[in-house]
Write an enzyme that holds these catalytic residues in place. Structure first.
Site, short mmCIF file in Angstrom:
data_model
loop_
_atom_site.label_atom_id
_atom_site.label_comp_id
_atom_site.label_asym_id
_atom_site.label_seq_id
_atom_site.Cartn_x
_atom_site.Cartn_y
_atom_site.Cartn_z
N ASP A 49 0.75 -1.16 -0.03
CA ASP A 49 0.09 0.03 0.03
C ASP A 49 1.00 1.26 0.08
OD1 ASP A 49 -2.30 -1.43 -0.07
OD2 ASP A 49 -2.95 -0.92 2.01
N SER A 94 -17.09 -25.29 -26.56
CA SER A 94 -17.37 -25.75 -25.42
C SER A 94 -17.23 -27.53 -25.31
CB SER A 94 -19.01 -25.41 -24.96
OG SER A 94 -19.77 -25.65 -26.29
N LEU A 95 -17.27 -27.68 -24.07
CA LEU A 95 -16.84 -29.24 -23.74
C LEU A 95 -18.16 -30.08 -23.83
CD1 LEU A 95 -13.86 -29.08 -21.64
CD2 LEU A 95 -14.02 -28.83 -23.94
N LYS A 130 -12.67 -28.53 -12.82
CA LYS A 130 -13.47 -27.51 -13.96
C LYS A 130 -14.01 -26.39 -13.02
CE LYS A 130 -17.28 -27.48 -17.19
NZ LYS A 130 -17.91 -26.29 -16.67
N ARG A 151 -16.48 -15.34 -23.94
CA ARG A 151 -16.61 -16.44 -24.57
C ARG A 151 -17.88 -16.16 -25.87
NH1 ARG A 151 -18.50 -21.73 -26.00
NH2 ARG A 151 -20.32 -21.35 -25.19
N GLU A 188 -10.46 -18.81 -17.09
CA GLU A 188 -11.83 -18.73 -16.16
C GLU A 188 -11.60 -17.43 -15.48
OE1 GLU A 188 -15.50 -21.19 -16.34
OE2 GLU A 188 -13.36 -21.18 -17.52
N CYS A 445 -57.43 -29.25 17.52
CA CYS A 445 -57.13 -29.24 16.10
C CYS A 445 -56.91 -30.58 15.51
CB CYS A 445 -56.03 -28.27 15.99
SG CYS A 445 -55.43 -27.90 14.20
#
Length: 682
Positions: A49, A94-95, A130, A151, A188, A445
């Site tokens: 910093d 894409s896979l 993944k 993508r 990613e 009830c």
DNA sequence: CGCCCTCGAGTTCC
DNA sequence: CTCGAGGGCG
């Protein structure tokens, strides 16, 4: 002259400033690399910093020296209008998803067929977790980061360069020497789970909508018009592939990972080379568990053929490469829509809201409803009918609503009005001040009666087989049963009058009820369904009184005086016993010859009842055995000495507990004295 | 009086 | 499994 002199001084200062700025930028770039890429910082955050602040100060003083590649310039100007489109030089594929071992084998077989490989040939793969993020393609020209794109549809994506420049894990300059003319890392963009949690906490504090999961948070962050917002989001980037490349020789998938790492990117350190499908399986199985332990969200494992020439030969079939697949784990979180909210009535009259949603697969099973616990919880999460919600399994089994995706509200959602009357019997609903649950106050009830009967016959209670939810509902609806005792007065004729009940099953039900007439006392007490009396408390009460008669005659103070019972439970038991309706039930049970099994009350009034023992030091008998001995005489073992302790049993090398006992004047026993005391009552 | 631990109650799906 | 509340103990 004077003028000249001043000028040269300024010149010199400027030169010095420029030199320092250059040095600071280099330092920051290096520390940035250590911190964001290697995850191994060499300086503290404070030092970093300080360096940054020094640079900002110098640049403020000398604005001409600011260049676009200064680390102070990560945040650019906001974008007007849409993101420009970018056509990918090499399409982003894409896979193919693979679920389960069968499909994995099928996938490999297709490779074998294509490559004309014999069944015994071992194929070399690269496996990696993944990551559930957003695929990006980054373009570096002559080593400089010039463009970053999503993508998109695989062929063309959106240019979000300004936003990607704010991500510290994306270097502006490749560390490759010489710099290749074209280099396109792909990977990613995602958010660490811990950072995601923090972000959502901040959103809550600021009253902003929550993100459903790290992926959504990442997607939302990366498509901001104003890079400042992106910069404030804790995004990072893992590289795992390349698009267009010139000037870098590559032969294996593994080479790509190594080059990316050298170029200055984070590459998942968990990637492995696997020889053959068995090794791949092992990797997958490892990650089935491991993925819960890492800080990023993974929903599967990517498997790629390592040899790039093979990849080439295998090629692409309708936009999926044959040489790679994504093994998917069953999702553990799902998004679905709330169709309705209903309210259940519990045994104690507690009203609990239940959300019904469009069925979705979560962690292997189809889920269509989840409890919302109570009104407060529902309000806290602000769940409305029509909302999109995130569902998860708590402990693999019980579905829960994690959060509402408020971003996707349309305005059509309906706020659920918590009922002020019981949905079953219309009696008033009471929610005591300070308590979380609202209750139907009608003791008769029908819903409460049904729940009570279900509890009564359940395994831990009277354990009456063949009498389940369905039968109970029928019995109550047909007016054949008004309390738990009525079960024992059912006749075959009555049962035969019910739907789907024939001779044989009616007899089975009657036999089952008959066979349940002599339960152990604790189970009978538990079965009665007295508030605050669960399995354990029922046991303690049974131990103390030995018979139902003794309990019925016991004053409140005596019940409340039992260790671990206490005021609230004691009062609850006494008032239950006082109630006329309940006395009638007990009488009816007795008349039907429902008699608890004979059990020796554990020294109901013995000299040790309620006394506490503490053991300390090494003893010849096993600690657990000593505790069992104590319980057998109606006393209780405890862990620490207080003035309420009755006896402290000291073994060898007794320490502080013995000292404390002496301080407090608690009776101290040796092990021999202890044994004698219990056996002989001395 | 406040903290910590344990119990009670309600719950899902196959 | 989770939440809330009871009960013991410091």
């Amino acid at each position: 002259m004077k003028q000249d002199h001043e000028d040269s001084t300024t010149q010199q200062q400027l030169k010095a400033a420029a030199a320092e700025i250059h040095k600071l930028r280099e330092q920051l770039a290096y520390h940035n690399y250590r911190y964001y890429i290697l995850d191994d910082p060499q300086v503290s955050d404070d030092e970093y910093d300080m360096t940054m602040r020094r640079l900002i100060a110098l640049e403020t003083e000398h604005p001409d020296l600011i260049t676009p590649d200064s680390p102070t310039q990560r945040v650019g100007a906001p974008l007007e209008g849409e993101f420009p489109e970018v056509v990918h030089r090499v399409p982003m594929l894409s896979l193919q998803d693979v679920r389960g071992d069968e499909e994995l084998v099928e996938w490999e077989n297709r490779i074998r067929r294509h490559m004309h490989l014999p069944a015994e040939a071992v194929i070399e793969y690269v496996c990696e977790p993944k990551i559930d993020g957003l695929a990006m393609s980054l373009t570096y020209e002559n080593g400089k980061f010039v463009r970053g794109a999503t993508r998109g549809n695989g062929r063309q994506g959106e240019d979000i360069t300004a936003n990607l420049r704010t991500i510290n894990a994306i270097p502006w300059q490749l560390r490759l020497e010489p710099a290749p003319p074209i280099f396109e890392p792909r990977g990613e963009v995602f958010m660490m789970r811990s950072e995601f949690e923090k972000l959502n906490e901040r959103q809550t504090e600021e009253g902003k909508p929550l993100f459903a999961n790290p992926r959504n948070a990442g997607a939302g962050s990366v498509r901001q018009k104003d890079p400042k917002i992106t910069a404030s989001r804790p995004l990072t980037f893992f590289a795992y592939a390349v698009g267009a490349v010139e000037g870098v020789p590559l032969h294996k998938q593994w080479d790509i990972l190594e080059v990316l790492r050298r170029a200055g990117f984070r590459v998942n350190s968990q990637s492995r080379i696997c020889q053959g499908l068995d090794a791949v399986r092992e990797f997958i199985e490892h990650w089935r568990e491991e993925r819960h332990k890492v800080d990023y969200a993974t929903d599967g494992v990517v498997v790629k053929v390592n040899d790039l020439r093979w990849q080439d030969e295998l090629g692409i079939v309708n936009r999926f490469p044959r040489w790679a697949c994504a093994f998917k784990f069953p999702p553990e979180e799902q998004i679905t829509r709330v169709l309705d909210i209903t309210v259940n009535v519990g045994r104690t009259g507690a009203l609990t809201p239940l959300a019904h949603f469009e069925p979705v697969e979560v962690a292997g099973t189809t889920v269509s409803k989840a409890t919302l616990h109570n009104e407060d919880e529902m309000k806290r999460k602000d769940i409305r009918i029509g909302d999109k919600v995130v569902i998860r399994k708590a402990g693999e089994i019980i579905p829960e609503v994690v959060r509402v995706i408020t971003e996707e509200r349309t305005g059509e959602e309906k706020v659920f009005q918590f009922p002020t009357q019981c949905p079953v019997c219309n009696a008033a609903v009471v929610k005591p001040e300070g308590e979380a649950v609202a209750r139907c106050v009608n003791a008769e009830c029908p819903a409460q009666l049904e729940r009570l009967l279900e509890h009564f016959v359940s395994r831990g209670a009277m354990n009456i087989d063949r009498v389940g939810e369905k039968l109970i509902k029928q019995l109550v609806a047909a007016d054949l049963v008004h309390d738990v005792a009525d079960l024992f007065y059912l006749t075959k004729e009555q049962l035969l009058s019910l739907e789907r009940m024939a001779e044989k099953s009616a007899q089975n039900v009657l036999d089952s009820i008959e066979g349940a007439k002599h339960p152990p006392l604790p189970r009978l007490i538990f079965a009665l369904g007295i508030r605050h009396v669960g399995e354990r408390t029922a046991g303690l009460i049974a131990d103390r009184f030995g018979t139902l008669e003794a309990l019925r005659a016991a004053p409140e103070a005596e019940i409340a005086g039992i260790h671990d019972v206490g005021q609230v439970a004691g009062a609850s038991v006494r008032s239950w016993l006082e109630e006329e309706h309940n006395q009638h039930v007990l009488d009816k049970l007795e008349k039907a010859e429902v008699r608890p099994e004979e059990s020796t009350p554990v020294a109901a009034d013995g000299q040790f009842t309620g006394k506490s023992f503490v053991f300390t030091g090494a003893m010849t008998i096993d600690r657990r055995e000593a505790e069992a001995m104590v319980k057998r005489v109606g006393a209780r073992p405890s862990g620490s000495v207080s003035k309420k302790t009755d006896y402290v049993v000291v073994g060898d090398n007794a320490g502080s507990k013995a000292d404390r006992a002496r301080e407090l004047g608690v009776k101290i026993l040796t092990e021999e004295e202890f044994k004698a005391l219990l056996e002989l009552g001395l």
